[in-house]
Design a protein around this motif. Sequence first.
Motif: not given
Length: 326
Positions: A136-149
């Motif tokens: 989901l995060i990848k599909s939004l153009g974000l990375s794990e740097k943008d969202v902490q998982v």
Amino acid sequence: MGLASISMAVGAAAADKKVVVAYQTDALPSSVAIANGEFAKETGYEIDFRKFNSGAEIFAAIASGDVQIGYVGSSPFAAAASRGLEVKAFYLSSISGVDEALVVRNGSGINTLADLKGKKLAAAPVSTDHYQLLALIKSLGLSEKDVQVFAVPQPEIVASYNRGDIDGGFVWDPALTELKKNGKVLVTSKDVADKGAPTFSAWVATSKFAADNPKFLKAYASVINKYYASFAADKAAWGPDSDNAKALAKLLGGTADQQAAALKNLTLLTPDVQASAAWLGGGDQSGAAKILKDTAAFLKSQGKVSEVLPNYGAFVTADALVSASN
């Protein structure tokens, strides 16, 4: 041979028929058969049912030889298969639906997917939820740097969420019910599947056990079929006041009300659909094998597995279903 000798011989044969089966806390109609002993009765085997918190833990137990059959999600399944663990899915218990979801906490400032940047989210390690959250995060153009998982077990997710340490969690029941008490569902597993990352949960057996005990798997599948058919046809038998819902609550935790509500969220497949090429019956081209390969490719891109196999057809079989549904 006297009668006593015959009964002793039968007893010895029965003692040989032992199997350890791992299950999880998901609400499934067939779990009533764990609670009431019907799986053991119909298969004729002595079954040691053990409860686990995640598919990753179950695959570790299978790899060590402690467990022969387990209920698992497609993401830990893809990881285990990619590492060479010889198992076969013989029954699809459910496919991505609304029984797994990303719940965001009230006061987290998350109202839409666009608000996820900079937030802290959690899912169980290598679970289907973890896979779908990352997808989901990848599909939004974000990375794990943008969202902490954070990859942590579900009990820890509930505790962190309730403390306010995280903003949301991608979870299944009973954690799903707990998180919703102070939050809302942002997306479901089905939503993420529609974006191109479908998942499933399945009963798997070690390849050796499947080869040596085909009649057991057929009988086991037929018990699941019976409960799924009852759930589809007889709503009253599965309501909040039903014996079935009470049995699930006693086995899995939570209340009968919560179990009845959770069951309604499942997306179940009939035996004939499961046995078709669309799911388990098509070998390398079967839907389940393709999901495993796509999931493995994603897990490799995330550094979770080191290689993707050319195909995953060896890890799925419709044998138990074809016989059970005919």
